[in-house]
Design a protein around this motif. Structure first.
Motif, PDB file in Angstrom:
ATOM      1  N   MET A 195      -4.010   3.667  -2.814  1.00 12.64           N
ATOM      2  CA  MET A 195      -4.729   3.979  -3.461  1.00 12.64           C
ATOM      3  C   MET A 195      -3.618   4.382  -5.031  1.00 12.64           C
ATOM      4  SD  MET A 195      -6.193   6.807  -0.645  1.00 12.64           S
ATOM      5  CE  MET A 195      -6.953   5.966   0.710  1.00 12.64           C
ATOM      6  N   PRO A 196      -3.503   4.277  -5.941  1.00 11.86           N
ATOM      7  CA  PRO A 196      -3.228   4.943  -6.944  1.00 11.86           C
ATOM      8  C   PRO A 196      -2.444   6.510  -7.032  1.00 11.86           C
ATOM      9  CG  PRO A 196      -4.266   3.362  -8.070  1.00 11.86           C
ATOM     10  CD  PRO A 196      -4.313   3.504  -6.047  1.00 11.86           C
ATOM     11  N   HIS A 197      -3.461   7.027  -6.956  1.00 18.39           N
ATOM     12  CA  HIS A 197      -3.449   8.804  -7.455  1.00 18.39           C
ATOM     13  C   HIS A 197      -3.598   9.783  -5.938  1.00 18.39           C
ATOM     14  CE1 HIS A 197      -2.213   7.404 -11.563  1.00 18.39           C
ATOM     15  NE2 HIS A 197      -3.817   7.096 -11.386  1.00 18.39           N
ATOM     16  N   VAL A 198      -3.006   9.594  -5.135  1.00 21.47           N
ATOM     17  CA  VAL A 198      -3.285  10.146  -3.660  1.00 21.47           C
ATOM     18  C   VAL A 198      -2.273  10.962  -3.690  1.00 21.47           C
ATOM     19  CG1 VAL A 198      -2.644   8.443  -2.191  1.00 21.47           C
ATOM     20  CG2 VAL A 198      -3.906   9.429  -1.255  1.00 21.47           C
ATOM     21  N   PRO A 218       1.017  -1.698   0.646  1.00 19.76           N
ATOM     22  CA  PRO A 218      -0.305   0.321  -0.197  1.00 19.76           C
ATOM     23  C   PRO A 218       0.650   0.936  -0.084  1.00 19.76           C
ATOM     24  CG  PRO A 218      -0.833  -1.933   1.547  1.00 19.76           C
ATOM     25  CD  PRO A 218       0.526  -1.836   1.292  1.00 19.76           C
ATOM     26  N   ASN A 219       0.142   2.563  -0.554  1.00 22.92           N
ATOM     27  CA  ASN A 219       0.842   3.243  -0.857  1.00 22.92           C
ATOM     28  C   ASN A 219       0.491   4.428  -0.233  1.00 22.92           C
ATOM     29  OD1 ASN A 219      -1.230   3.598  -2.499  1.00 22.92           O
ATOM     30  ND2 ASN A 219      -0.599   5.922  -3.387  1.00 22.92           N
ATOM     31  N   ALA A 220      -0.848   4.174   0.730  1.00 21.85           N
ATOM     32  CA  ALA A 220      -0.868   5.475   1.318  1.00 21.85           C
ATOM     33  C   ALA A 220      -1.473   5.038   3.054  1.00 21.85           C
ATOM     34  CB  ALA A 220      -2.823   5.963   0.925  1.00 21.85           C
ATOM     35  N   TYR A 221      -1.070   5.617   4.346  1.00 26.22           N
ATOM     36  CA  TYR A 221      -0.952   5.073   5.122  1.00 26.22           C
ATOM     37  C   TYR A 221      -1.597   6.810   5.765  1.00 26.22           C
ATOM     38  CZ  TYR A 221       2.310   1.582   4.181  1.00 26.22           C
ATOM     39  OH  TYR A 221       2.396   0.461   2.771  1.00 26.22           O
ATOM     40  N   ALA A 270       2.241   1.031  -4.095  1.00 26.74           N
ATOM     41  CA  ALA A 270       1.010   1.296  -5.159  1.00 26.74           C
ATOM     42  C   ALA A 270       0.916   2.251  -6.080  1.00 26.74           C
ATOM     43  CB  ALA A 270      -0.538   0.562  -4.166  1.00 26.74           C
ATOM     44  N   GLY A 271       1.037   3.081  -5.425  1.00 20.70           N
ATOM     45  CA  GLY A 271       0.775   4.548  -6.185  1.00 20.70           C
ATOM     46  C   GLY A 271       2.494   5.266  -5.404  1.00 20.70           C
TER      47      GLY A 271
END
Length: 135
Positions: free
Chosen positions: A123-126, A55-58, A98-99
């Motif tokens: 979230m690919p574009h966050v 994951p990329n959004a934490y 992932a983004g």
């Protein structure tokens, strides 16, 4: 209640909040970073022998009082510092995000016994300022 008693009570409350902020941000950053790393590692998806996506959004939720105290003391760059530390962890493990990687620090939506909570999602574009609203 006498004015002196109220002042002592307010000072005691301020000391308690300061101690809590210090505990979360200064004295236990390793524990918070470990929680972020665990969240990352536990949600790793092995796509091939050489590709592991995480994951990329934490999101790090701090108790509301701790979050407010942190902002008052110029803690606005904590999210970036955590993002940088997590990026180094991912790089050392060969992870693929992932983004764009981002860590957002927010006040807790509900009271909790823990000083913080960590969650993640791909979230690919966050960006940290564009997280979806908590529902």
């Amino acid at each position: 209640m006498a004015k002196g008693t109220l002042t002592r009570w307010e000072r005691a409350l301020e000391r308690w909040q300061s101690a809590l902020v210090s505990k979360v941000v200064r004295h236990e950053p390793v524990e918070l970073l470990d929680a972020l790393r665990r969240e990352c590692d536990q949600h790793a998806v092995v796509c091939s022998g050489t590709r592991v996506v995480v994951p990329n959004a934490y999101e790090v939720e701090l108790a509301a009082g701790v979050h407010a105290q942190l902002l008052r003391h110029g803690g606005g760059d904590v999210g970036q510092a955590l993002t940088d530390a997590l990026a180094r962890h991912g790089e050392s493990r060969g992870y693929e995000w992932a983004g764009p990687l981002t860590v957002r620090v927010t006040p807790a939506a509900r009271p909790a016994g823990d000083p913080y909570r960590v969650c993640s999602s791909p979230m690919p574009h966050v960006r940290a300022d564009r997280f979806p609203a908590a529902g």
